[in-house]
Scaffold this motif. Sequence first.
Motif, PDB file in Angstrom:
ATOM      1  N   LEU A 336      33.419  50.409 -14.699  1.00 38.76           N
ATOM      2  CA  LEU A 336      33.510  51.223 -16.058  1.00 38.76           C
ATOM      3  C   LEU A 336      34.788  51.363 -16.372  1.00 38.76           C
ATOM      4  N   THR A 337      35.759  51.790 -15.348  1.00 40.18           N
ATOM      5  CA  THR A 337      37.159  52.085 -15.786  1.00 40.18           C
ATOM      6  C   THR A 337      37.919  51.256 -14.924  1.00 40.18           C
ATOM      7  N   PRO A 338      38.576  50.133 -15.411  1.00 38.42           N
ATOM      8  CA  PRO A 338      39.236  49.434 -14.583  1.00 38.42           C
ATOM      9  C   PRO A 338      40.723  49.888 -13.988  1.00 38.42           C
ATOM     10  N   ARG A 339      40.661  49.646 -12.715  1.00 38.16           N
ATOM     11  CA  ARG A 339      42.077  50.087 -12.183  1.00 38.16           C
ATOM     12  C   ARG A 339      43.285  48.956 -12.338  1.00 38.16           C
ATOM     13  N   ASP A 340      44.325  49.695 -12.410  1.00 38.12           N
ATOM     14  CA  ASP A 340      45.668  48.776 -12.529  1.00 38.12           C
ATOM     15  C   ASP A 340      46.128  48.530 -11.261  1.00 38.12           C
ATOM     16  N   ALA A 341      45.242  47.749 -10.341  1.00 35.28           N
ATOM     17  CA  ALA A 341      45.643  47.428  -8.996  1.00 35.28           C
ATOM     18  C   ALA A 341      45.309  45.886  -8.627  1.00 35.28           C
ATOM     19  N   THR A 342      45.811  45.454  -7.649  1.00 36.59           N
ATOM     20  CA  THR A 342      45.385  44.015  -7.208  1.00 36.59           C
ATOM     21  C   THR A 342      44.166  44.045  -6.458  1.00 36.59           C
ATOM     22  N   PRO A 343      43.207  43.179  -7.350  1.00 36.56           N
ATOM     23  CA  PRO A 343      41.887  43.228  -6.562  1.00 36.56           C
ATOM     24  C   PRO A 343      41.991  42.594  -5.322  1.00 36.56           C
ATOM     25  N   GLN A 344      40.807  43.269  -4.422  1.00 34.66           N
ATOM     26  CA  GLN A 344      40.611  42.461  -3.284  1.00 34.66           C
ATOM     27  C   GLN A 344      38.974  41.873  -3.154  1.00 34.66           C
ATOM     28  N   THR A 345      38.845  41.116  -2.222  1.00 34.71           N
ATOM     29  CA  THR A 345      37.506  40.482  -2.210  1.00 34.71           C
ATOM     30  C   THR A 345      36.553  41.403  -1.391  1.00 34.71           C
ATOM     31  N   TRP A 346      35.435  41.614  -2.099  1.00 37.68           N
ATOM     32  CA  TRP A 346      34.339  42.518  -1.582  1.00 37.68           C
ATOM     33  C   TRP A 346      33.049  41.874  -1.405  1.00 37.68           C
ATOM     34  N   ASP A 347      32.196  42.264  -0.416  1.00 33.75           N
ATOM     35  CA  ASP A 347      30.629  41.736  -0.646  1.00 33.75           C
ATOM     36  C   ASP A 347      30.431  43.363  -0.999  1.00 33.75           C
ATOM     37  N   VAL A 348      29.455  43.228  -2.106  1.00 33.15           N
ATOM     38  CA  VAL A 348      29.156  44.315  -3.025  1.00 33.15           C
ATOM     39  C   VAL A 348      27.729  44.484  -2.337  1.00 33.15           C
ATOM     40  N   VAL A 349      27.532  45.585  -1.548  1.00 30.96           N
ATOM     41  CA  VAL A 349      26.157  45.904  -1.060  1.00 30.96           C
ATOM     42  C   VAL A 349      25.472  47.093  -1.154  1.00 30.96           C
ATOM     43  N   GLY A 350      24.103  47.158  -1.069  1.00 31.72           N
ATOM     44  CA  GLY A 350      23.739  48.544  -1.002  1.00 31.72           C
ATOM     45  C   GLY A 350      23.271  49.249   0.315  1.00 31.72           C
ATOM     46  N   PRO A 351      22.657  50.333   0.204  1.00 39.90           N
ATOM     47  CA  PRO A 351      22.585  51.302   1.622  1.00 39.90           C
ATOM     48  C   PRO A 351      21.154  50.872   2.256  1.00 39.90           C
ATOM     49  N   ILE A 352      20.664  50.095   1.789  1.00 39.73           N
ATOM     50  CA  ILE A 352      19.343  49.756   2.686  1.00 39.73           C
ATOM     51  C   ILE A 352      19.523  48.963   3.758  1.00 39.73           C
ATOM     52  N   CYS A 353      18.675  49.092   4.775  1.00 39.82           N
ATOM     53  CA  CYS A 353      18.504  48.615   6.193  1.00 39.82           C
ATOM     54  C   CYS A 353      18.349  47.240   6.119  1.00 39.82           C
ATOM     55  N   GLU A 354      18.931  46.427   5.434  1.00 42.09           N
ATOM     56  CA  GLU A 354      18.705  44.873   5.854  1.00 42.09           C
ATOM     57  C   GLU A 354      19.837  44.119   5.313  1.00 42.09           C
ATOM     58  N   SER A 355      20.068  43.088   5.972  1.00 44.88           N
ATOM     59  CA  SER A 355      21.276  42.314   5.519  1.00 44.88           C
ATOM     60  C   SER A 355      21.192  41.548   4.325  1.00 44.88           C
ATOM     61  N   SER A 387      11.539  48.888  -6.355  1.00 44.78           N
ATOM     62  CA  SER A 387      10.459  49.518  -5.344  1.00 44.78           C
ATOM     63  C   SER A 387      11.000  50.755  -4.827  1.00 44.78           C
ATOM     64  N   ASN A 388      10.227  51.375  -3.913  1.00 40.72           N
ATOM     65  CA  ASN A 388      10.615  52.502  -3.225  1.00 40.72           C
ATOM     66  C   ASN A 388      11.079  52.375  -1.600  1.00 40.72           C
ATOM     67  N   TYR A 389      11.364  50.937  -1.562  1.00 42.06           N
ATOM     68  CA  TYR A 389      11.754  50.769  -0.156  1.00 42.06           C
ATOM     69  C   TYR A 389      12.809  51.762   0.262  1.00 42.06           C
ATOM     70  N   ASN A 390      12.897  52.264   1.700  1.00 38.00           N
ATOM     71  CA  ASN A 390      13.552  53.190   2.167  1.00 38.00           C
ATOM     72  C   ASN A 390      13.470  54.267   1.489  1.00 38.00           C
ATOM     73  N   SER A 391      12.266  54.893   1.064  1.00 37.56           N
ATOM     74  CA  SER A 391      11.879  56.144   0.160  1.00 37.56           C
ATOM     75  C   SER A 391      12.884  56.145  -0.816  1.00 37.56           C
ATOM     76  N   ARG A 392      13.526  55.183  -1.544  1.00 35.46           N
ATOM     77  CA  ARG A 392      14.305  55.450  -2.599  1.00 35.46           C
ATOM     78  C   ARG A 392      13.533  55.499  -3.840  1.00 35.46           C
ATOM     79  N   GLY A 393      13.842  56.683  -4.716  1.00 34.99           N
ATOM     80  CA  GLY A 393      13.359  56.756  -5.968  1.00 34.99           C
ATOM     81  C   GLY A 393      13.710  55.816  -6.716  1.00 34.99           C
ATOM     82  N   ARG A 394      13.004  55.375  -7.790  1.00 34.54           N
ATOM     83  CA  ARG A 394      13.374  54.390  -8.822  1.00 34.54           C
ATOM     84  C   ARG A 394      14.361  55.019  -9.891  1.00 34.54           C
TER      85      ARG A 394
END
Length: 427
Positions: A336-355, A387-394
């Motif tokens: 939303l607000t870009p940083r003036d820094a060198t990008p790194q490579t990331w796997d962007v993941v959520g907190p759910i207990c599944e790979s 869905s509500n998987y992991n009791s997460r509210g929508r």
Amino acid sequence: MTVQNLPGQPHLAYRGNELFLEDVRLSDLVKTHGTPLFVYSKESMLAALAAYQRGFAGRQVQICYAMKANPALGVIQVFAAAGCGFDIVSGGDMDRVLAAGGQAHKIIFSGVGKTRAEMRRALEAGIGCFNVESEAELEVLSEVALSMAMRAPVSLRVNPNVDPKTHPYISTGLKGSKFGVAHDRVLQTYQRAATLAGINVVGIDCHIGSQITDIAPYLDAADRMLDLVEAIEAAGIPLQHIDFGGGLGINYNDDTPPAADELWQKLLIKLDARGFGQRQLMIEPGRSLVGNAGVCLSQVLYLKPGEQKNFCILDAAMNDLPRPAMYQAFHQIVPLTPRDATPQTWDVVGPICESGDWLGHDRALAVQAGDLLAVLSAGAYCMSMASNYNSRGRAPEVLVDGTQARLIRQRETMADQMRQELSLLTP
Ligand code: LLP
């Protein structure tokens, strides 16, 4: 202030260093509503609809928004006010259209497993057409309609056996798919329909798949449909409308789907050449009307650099955005607000207990914990499959219109989630 549009996302732009949807600064919405948060642009939806309307200028067409893409009442209301009908796939979808003020006679009802109760309610409401998907369904619908002293308006969904060249889970018009009446049984099924006292044949319908980025499968399907229309009408069964379904893809990354007006100009040349250009036409677009109108805003919870992978852990997950896990789908992810820094490579993941709970693999991002990110193209098949998987509210949903932002769905609370459950602790 510099304004930088995002490629393929005309309603999203960086103004200075801040991401805006239309004239609303997205970080302001996060301050009010938190994350994860879905935000939709009304102007983007209407622009997508306008592309179809341009393509059909001077023709008789009913555009039925395939609301499975995004069934929020606020979204349905935008399309209802613009004159659209709706493609529904359940009694629940019908309730939403009626609750949103949509008109029953502009509803078409698709789906391979309509129940008798759903048929009855749709007949009572006076929907425009049942898109019937099998001979067995046809017999049951006739019976239900007769029991109400009615005749059900019907179109048969044809399986034209055309390869839409998309993900196998979302291709629906090939032999071996559960959808539609097999091409070589269509004529005899129409002949049977014409003898059933509870059935009033009004049209023909097909839908070959979703996220289609090529015109060729549409042209093939159109030819096969028109061959069938000729054969059915030669057998003495007139058809009032021809429904070509939905399926037009959007640009998620480097997809290059045709624009809706370009697609329809080409299809109409074919229809004109075969003498069908002035027929009553119907279409059922979903994704192409809402997909790129939406973003999902999320906050970075933790950065977890590793030996093989760096993980960027968000507060949004596969329960909010199931498309990557389900179809290995690509959604752009931007700050939303870009940083003036060198990008790194990331796997962007959520907190759910599944790979499988990932939103993007190997993304170049300059991020820190606490940063806000937007997952793009999140207007279609995201909230509708949440869905509500992991009791997460929508997540809540906001509709932006110019400088205005209106909450159209509240965040689901734990009380909402537990409302239907009965505790063993209370007698
Ligand atoms: N009509 C019928 C009968 C359909 O089955 C569908 C979508 C549509 C219209 C609308 O198709 P669209 O214009 O949106 O492509 N969840 C998947 C997509 C499933 C599509 C199901 N049917 C995804 O996230 O890609």
